[in-house]
Enzyme design. Structure first.
Site, short mmCIF file in Angstrom:
data_model
loop_
_atom_site.label_atom_id
_atom_site.label_comp_id
_atom_site.label_asym_id
_atom_site.label_seq_id
_atom_site.Cartn_x
_atom_site.Cartn_y
_atom_site.Cartn_z
N ARG A 265 -66.85 16.10 38.13
CA ARG A 265 -65.95 15.31 38.57
C ARG A 265 -65.45 15.46 40.30
O ARG A 265 -64.87 13.85 40.39
CB ARG A 265 -64.49 15.42 37.50
N CYS B 208 -62.38 20.38 40.02
CA CYS B 208 -62.04 20.22 38.51
C CYS B 208 -62.71 21.63 38.40
O CYS B 208 -62.31 22.71 39.27
CB CYS B 208 -63.73 19.32 38.42
#
Length: 196
Positions: free
Chosen positions: A16, A10
């Protein structure tokens, strides 16, 4: 034989991709596997959070799902991370382009996470090599799985909905939704690799 290696990417490597890293590792263990069979790790394209721990709301989601958020340190994505990965799952299409700009030869094994999950549902897992208990067996099956998903993809671009929203700075509800979207891909991936 090294384990089948999945690299999650990410931007900052604090929300994430760490959630994806730890949730896949958890799902692999739940399916009867181990880190010796499937190695899940992550890095960020930005690099400005290097050495930081997982963002607290992301860590809460990981822990709530039974995985372990501890001992995490953010890393800047390097070309050698890409070279060593059998499968690269990015949070967004822009990050997939970043990966393939660094290493064009990684295109066939680089996917937006949502794209991979969507296409995995189309693959006939019965056509993959059978699973044994050795790293070599998982490596062979994993490479065949990635090749099968890439064939299904063909030349189609990822869909806008394949991207994961960036939850950084947002509330637990957003982090929970993003973690659910991550699990919708990494759970089936773990099951497909281990034939569970």
């Amino acid at each position: 034989m090294p384990p089948f290696t999945v690299l999650h990417v990410c931007m900052g490597n604090i929300c994430r991709s760490p959630m994806a890293e730890r949730l896949l590792a958890h799902d692999v263990r739940q399916a009867g596997g181990s880190d010796d069979l499937v190695h899940s790790h992550s890095a960020g394209t930005g690099g400005w959070h290097e050495g930081e721990e997982m963002n607290p709301p992301a860590a809460r989601q990981v822990k709530a799902r039974g995985a372990d958020p501890s001992d995490f340190a953010a890393r800047k994505l390097r070309a050698d991370h890409i070279d060593a990965a059998d499968l690269i799952l990015t949070a967004t299409a822009d990050q997939a382009e970043y990966v393939t700009a660094l290493r064009p030869d990684a295109e066939s094994r680089t996917f937006v996470l949502g794209e991979f999950g969507r296409l995995l549902g189309v693959v006939d897992l019965g056509e993959l090599p059978p699973v044994g208990d050795s790293p070599e067996d998982i490596q062979i099956r994993g490479e065949a799985l990635v090749a099968a998903v890439n064939r299904v993809r063909g030349t189609a671009a990822p869909l806008h909905d394949d991207d994961l929203d960036d939850p950084w700075g947002r509330g637990d509800q957003t982090f929970s939704r993003v973690a659910d979207e991550i699990e919708a891909t990494v759970g089936p991936l773990a099951a497909a690799l281990l034939n569970r």
